[in-house]
Design an enzyme around this catalytic site. Structure first.
Site, PDB file in Angstrom:
ATOM      1  N   ARG A 174     -17.091   5.198   1.929  1.00 37.85           N
ATOM      2  CA  ARG A 174     -15.746   4.679   2.103  1.00 37.85           C
ATOM      3  C   ARG A 174     -15.666   3.238   1.484  1.00 37.85           C
ATOM      4  NH1 ARG A 174     -16.430   1.572   6.748  1.00 37.85           N
ATOM      5  NH2 ARG A 174     -13.992   1.670   7.367  1.00 37.85           N
ATOM      6  N   ARG A 178      -7.691  -2.862   4.773  1.00 34.66           N
ATOM      7  CA  ARG A 178      -7.189  -3.017   6.088  1.00 34.66           C
ATOM      8  C   ARG A 178      -5.483  -3.381   5.820  1.00 34.66           C
ATOM      9  NH1 ARG A 178     -11.440  -7.655   8.243  1.00 34.66           N
ATOM     10  NH2 ARG A 178     -12.840  -6.006   8.185  1.00 34.66           N
ATOM     11  N   ARG A 257     -33.348  -2.045  -3.355  1.00 37.49           N
ATOM     12  CA  ARG A 257     -32.778  -3.030  -4.101  1.00 37.49           C
ATOM     13  C   ARG A 257     -33.170  -4.509  -3.727  1.00 37.49           C
ATOM     14  NH1 ARG A 257     -27.458  -4.676  -4.088  1.00 37.49           N
ATOM     15  NH2 ARG A 257     -26.969  -3.413  -2.096  1.00 37.49           N
ATOM     16  N   ARG A 288     -22.727 -13.471  -5.510  1.00 37.77           N
ATOM     17  CA  ARG A 288     -21.918 -14.601  -4.336  1.00 37.77           C
ATOM     18  C   ARG A 288     -22.671 -15.650  -4.761  1.00 37.77           C
ATOM     19  NH1 ARG A 288     -22.919 -11.676   1.490  1.00 37.77           N
ATOM     20  NH2 ARG A 288     -25.299 -11.656   1.068  1.00 37.77           N
ATOM     21  N   GLU A 312     -26.758 -15.909  -5.650  1.00 32.51           N
ATOM     22  CA  GLU A 312     -27.418 -14.733  -5.236  1.00 32.51           C
ATOM     23  C   GLU A 312     -27.345 -13.517  -6.340  1.00 32.51           C
ATOM     24  OE1 GLU A 312     -27.133 -13.453  -0.789  1.00 32.51           O
ATOM     25  OE2 GLU A 312     -26.465 -11.650  -1.737  1.00 32.51           O
ATOM     26  N   TYR A 360     -30.969   0.941   6.213  1.00 35.34           N
ATOM     27  CA  TYR A 360     -30.653  -0.589   6.538  1.00 35.34           C
ATOM     28  C   TYR A 360     -30.231  -0.658   7.732  1.00 35.34           C
ATOM     29  CZ  TYR A 360     -27.838  -4.725   6.496  1.00 35.34           C
ATOM     30  OH  TYR A 360     -27.495  -6.083   6.661  1.00 35.34           O
ATOM     31  N   ASP A 362     -28.576  -3.640  10.488  1.00 36.29           N
ATOM     32  CA  ASP A 362     -28.210  -5.029  10.849  1.00 36.29           C
ATOM     33  C   ASP A 362     -29.240  -5.487  12.054  1.00 36.29           C
ATOM     34  OD1 ASP A 362     -26.266  -5.759   9.304  1.00 36.29           O
ATOM     35  OD2 ASP A 362     -24.664  -4.770  10.213  1.00 36.29           O
TER      36      ASP A 362
HETATM   37  P1  FDA Z   1     -37.862  -7.395   8.869  1.00 35.10           P
HETATM   38  O1  FDA Z   1     -37.986  -6.852   7.476  1.00 35.10           O
HETATM   39  O2  FDA Z   1     -36.955  -8.621   9.205  1.00 35.10           O
HETATM   40  O3  FDA Z   1     -39.338  -7.426   9.365  1.00 35.10           O
HETATM   41  C1  FDA Z   1     -40.533  -6.626   8.957  1.00 35.10           C
HETATM   42  C2  FDA Z   1     -41.687  -7.820   9.131  1.00 35.10           C
HETATM   43  O4  FDA Z   1     -42.679  -6.704   8.906  1.00 35.10           O
HETATM   44  C3  FDA Z   1     -41.497  -8.470   7.961  1.00 35.10           C
HETATM   45  O5  FDA Z   1     -41.848  -9.912   8.547  1.00 35.10           O
HETATM   46  C4  FDA Z   1     -42.730  -8.108   7.090  1.00 35.10           C
HETATM   47  O6  FDA Z   1     -43.286  -9.179   6.462  1.00 35.10           O
HETATM   48  C5  FDA Z   1     -43.448  -7.521   8.046  1.00 35.10           C
HETATM   49  N1  FDA Z   1     -44.695  -6.644   7.326  1.00 35.10           N
HETATM   50  C6  FDA Z   1     -44.308  -5.562   6.490  1.00 35.10           C
HETATM   51  N2  FDA Z   1     -45.435  -5.319   6.010  1.00 35.10           N
HETATM   52  C7  FDA Z   1     -46.322  -5.449   6.615  1.00 35.10           C
HETATM   53  C8  FDA Z   1     -47.770  -5.438   6.555  1.00 35.10           C
HETATM   54  N3  FDA Z   1     -48.271  -4.464   5.830  1.00 35.10           N
HETATM   55  N4  FDA Z   1     -48.669  -6.077   7.484  1.00 35.10           N
HETATM   56  C9  FDA Z   1     -47.946  -6.808   8.375  1.00 35.10           C
HETATM   57  N5  FDA Z   1     -46.597  -7.132   8.563  1.00 35.10           N
HETATM   58  C10 FDA Z   1     -45.892  -6.576   7.449  1.00 35.10           C
HETATM   59  N6  FDA Z   1     -28.197  -8.349   9.598  1.00 35.10           N
HETATM   60  C11 FDA Z   1     -27.160  -8.636  10.255  1.00 35.10           C
HETATM   61  O7  FDA Z   1     -26.983  -8.478  11.414  1.00 35.10           O
HETATM   62  N7  FDA Z   1     -26.299  -9.551   9.730  1.00 35.10           N
HETATM   63  C12 FDA Z   1     -26.438 -10.043   8.464  1.00 35.10           C
HETATM   64  O8  FDA Z   1     -25.574 -10.761   8.021  1.00 35.10           O
HETATM   65  C13 FDA Z   1     -27.582  -9.562   7.591  1.00 35.10           C
HETATM   66  N8  FDA Z   1     -27.717 -10.005   6.342  1.00 35.10           N
HETATM   67  C14 FDA Z   1     -28.773  -9.577   5.656  1.00 35.10           C
HETATM   68  C15 FDA Z   1     -28.753  -9.996   4.424  1.00 35.10           C
HETATM   69  C16 FDA Z   1     -29.956  -9.546   3.553  1.00 35.10           C
HETATM   70  C17 FDA Z   1     -30.078 -10.074   1.999  1.00 35.10           C
HETATM   71  C18 FDA Z   1     -30.821  -8.528   4.054  1.00 35.10           C
HETATM   72  C19 FDA Z   1     -31.950  -8.047   3.363  1.00 35.10           C
HETATM   73  C20 FDA Z   1     -30.860  -8.206   5.361  1.00 35.10           C
HETATM   74  C21 FDA Z   1     -29.573  -8.737   6.228  1.00 35.10           C
HETATM   75  N9  FDA Z   1     -29.390  -8.247   7.566  1.00 35.10           N
HETATM   76  C22 FDA Z   1     -28.404  -8.899   8.346  1.00 35.10           C
HETATM   77  C23 FDA Z   1     -30.438  -7.068   8.123  1.00 35.10           C
HETATM   78  C24 FDA Z   1     -31.715  -8.046   8.647  1.00 35.10           C
HETATM   79  O9  FDA Z   1     -32.356  -8.838   8.138  1.00 35.10           O
HETATM   80  C25 FDA Z   1     -32.437  -6.673   9.615  1.00 35.10           C
HETATM   81  O10 FDA Z   1     -31.683  -6.125  10.454  1.00 35.10           O
HETATM   82  C26 FDA Z   1     -33.633  -7.223   9.911  1.00 35.10           C
HETATM   83  O11 FDA Z   1     -34.507  -7.931   8.926  1.00 35.10           O
HETATM   84  C27 FDA Z   1     -34.546  -6.110  10.357  1.00 35.10           C
HETATM   85  O12 FDA Z   1     -35.553  -6.315  11.202  1.00 35.10           O
HETATM   86  P2  FDA Z   1     -36.959  -5.665  11.049  1.00 35.10           P
HETATM   87  O13 FDA Z   1     -37.963  -6.027  12.139  1.00 35.10           O
HETATM   88  O14 FDA Z   1     -36.701  -4.175  11.180  1.00 35.10           O
HETATM   89  O15 FDA Z   1     -37.453  -6.012   9.551  1.00 35.10           O
END
Ligand code: FDA
Length: 389
Positions: A174, A178, A257, A288, A312, A360, A362
């Site tokens: 989608r 708005r 990505r 951006r 970015e 993905y 949030d």
């Molecule tokens: P996350 O990736 O944060 O943590 C995973 C951890 O595991 C990392 O620290 C990594 O290093 C570790 N790890 C991986 N493999 C490993 C291994 N083999 N051994 C040990 N450690 C390991 N959300 C939102 O609500 N508002 C927003 O504006 C944004 N904006 C945004 C921008 C961008 C560019 C991205 C990529 C993402 C967002 N997000 C977001 C999403 C947000 O980043 C996301 O919800 C959280 O990172 C999720 O947390 P996790 O713990 O799942 O993953």
């Protein structure tokens, strides 16, 4: 340390699991590959200006989930920041996502909601969304060609480094339009930024006498002091590491990505007057520009003669890149189904978070799903547990 449970990854998912387990009286060992906790939500103060910069791209907290909002407020208060996004197209600035102000500015009209809806529907009628064979056709079917060409084509081509005619239609389900003048980006009940920054919030989650965090430990590196094979079967494990890597890519690599960030300190107090400015046209190479001071207008200590901007750039991730957004090609989806079978068969290990589930999420979704895992799946894992580390 003795550990009743090991959490792999100190992102918001892993920290939520660790904090809940520790508060329930369990000893938790958190193993994190990077040199800091917090995963992609981590932020740091820029050394030259003291302006807080989100290291892995702009992070805006928003949720309508009462439980998550109650939980996060135990660790931080939130400002009343409301996110708004603008986009530059052919030297003119428009509000995003597309709303009545965007439509009237773009078409040089003063339409009300019904007339604008009819205009867009008429332009969208050119093609059928179901019959679309590529992203361009799907987008034109949703919002019509003029708005697509102005606000979607160039931006999407930059995001994917691919002509939208060569992208599958499923990439967009989608395109929000708005028919009112509400320019707020999010429509959730709660929104804001942590008053004293992401790092302080995340550190408070980890700051518990029953939690030990070890940084710089990649449990999937065969040289790691504590690796996957040392853990599995000996202690209950909750992992947020990439699911394909956990299984040594046995079912193939899942595609992501990534983003490249170009950070610069500019000698002005205010560069663009807002936190996020998108660039819709393909003659500007970045997608951006973030100007971090605008996330915290309440902070009096920010300098008035310097500002931090981050440009970015988006592209497909290679093996050594940070995986940011799952791509989800048909090949990915088929591989993910096979990985899910392996996940179900992996005894004593629960998978979560964006890397562990290839979704993905949030921040509020990562926290919410971690709370659910602690409620529903962890008790069973702990009942059948081996003696612990
Ligand atoms: P996350 O990736 O944060 O943590 C995973 C951890 O595991 C990392 O620290 C990594 O290093 C570790 N790890 C991986 N493999 C490993 C291994 N083999 N051994 C040990 N450690 C390991 N959300 C939102 O609500 N508002 C927003 O504006 C944004 N904006 C945004 C921008 C961008 C560019 C991205 C990529 C993402 C967002 N997000 C977001 C999403 C947000 O980043 C996301 O919800 C959280 O990172 C999720 O947390 P996790 O713990 O799942 O993953």
């Amino acid at each position: 340390m003795r550990a009743d449970v090991v959490v792999v990854g100190a992102g918001l998912f892993g920290l939520t699991v660790a904090e809940r387990c520790a508060s329930a009286g369990l000893d938790v060992l958190v193993l994190e590959r990077r040199d800091h906790i917090g995963g992609n939500a981590w932020s740091e103060d820029d050394p030259q200006t003291g302006i807080e910069v989100h290291r892995y791209g702009a992070h805006l907290f928003h949720t309508s989930n009462e439980r998550v909002w109650g939980y996060v407020n135990r660790f931080t208060a939130f400002t009343d920041y409301q996110h708004r996004v603008w986009t530059t197209h052919r030297g003119e600035v428009f509000p995003m996502p597309i709303n009545l102000a965007t439509i009237n500015q773009f078409f040089r009209t003063n339409l009300g909601p019904a007339a604008a809806r009819a205009l867009v529907a008429g332009q969208a009628g050119e093609l059928s969304a179901d019959a679309a064979t590529n992203l361009e056709e799907r987008a034109v079917a949703l919002i019509g060609r003029p708005l697509y060409e102005a606000f979607v084509r160039g931006y999407t081509a930059k995001q994917w480094q691919t002509d939208p005619r060569d992208l599958p239609p499923e990439v967009i389900s989608r395109l929000p339009v708005r028919y009112g003048y509400d320019t707020r980006y999010f429509s959730d009940t709660y929104e804001g930024l942590p008053v004293d920054g992401y790092a302080a919030w995340l550190q408070r989650m980890a700051d518990h006498p029953r939690i030990e965090v070890r940084l710089g430990v990649d449990v999937l590196d065969p040289r790691a002091s504590i690796g996957r094979d040392h853990l599995v079967g000996r202690v209950p494990v909750v992992t947020t590491a990439p699911v394909d890597r956990w299984f040594d890519y046995a079912e193939g690599r899942l595609s992501w990505r990534t983003l490249d960030f170009e950070r610069e300190v500019l000698p002005v107090g205010d560069h663009q007057g807002t936190a996020v400015m998108n660039y819709a046209d393909d003659d500007v190479p970045y997608t951006r520009v973030l100007e971090f001071r605008h996330f915290h207008p309440e902070r009096a200590h920010y300098p008035d003669d310097r500002t931090v901007v981050v440009r970015e750039y988006s592209r497909a991730a290679q093996v050594a890149d940070e995986p940011f957004y799952p791509i989800g090609t048909p090949h990915d989806r088929a591989a993910l189904l096979r990985y899910r079978e392996r996940v179900a068969a992996e005894s004593g290990v629960l998978f979560g978070g964006r890397l562990g589930t290839y979704r993905y999420l949030d921040m509020h979704m990562a926290i919410g799903s971690a709370l659910t895992l602690v409620d529903n799946q962890l008790p069973r894992l702990l009942r059948g547990r081996a003696s612990g580390l």
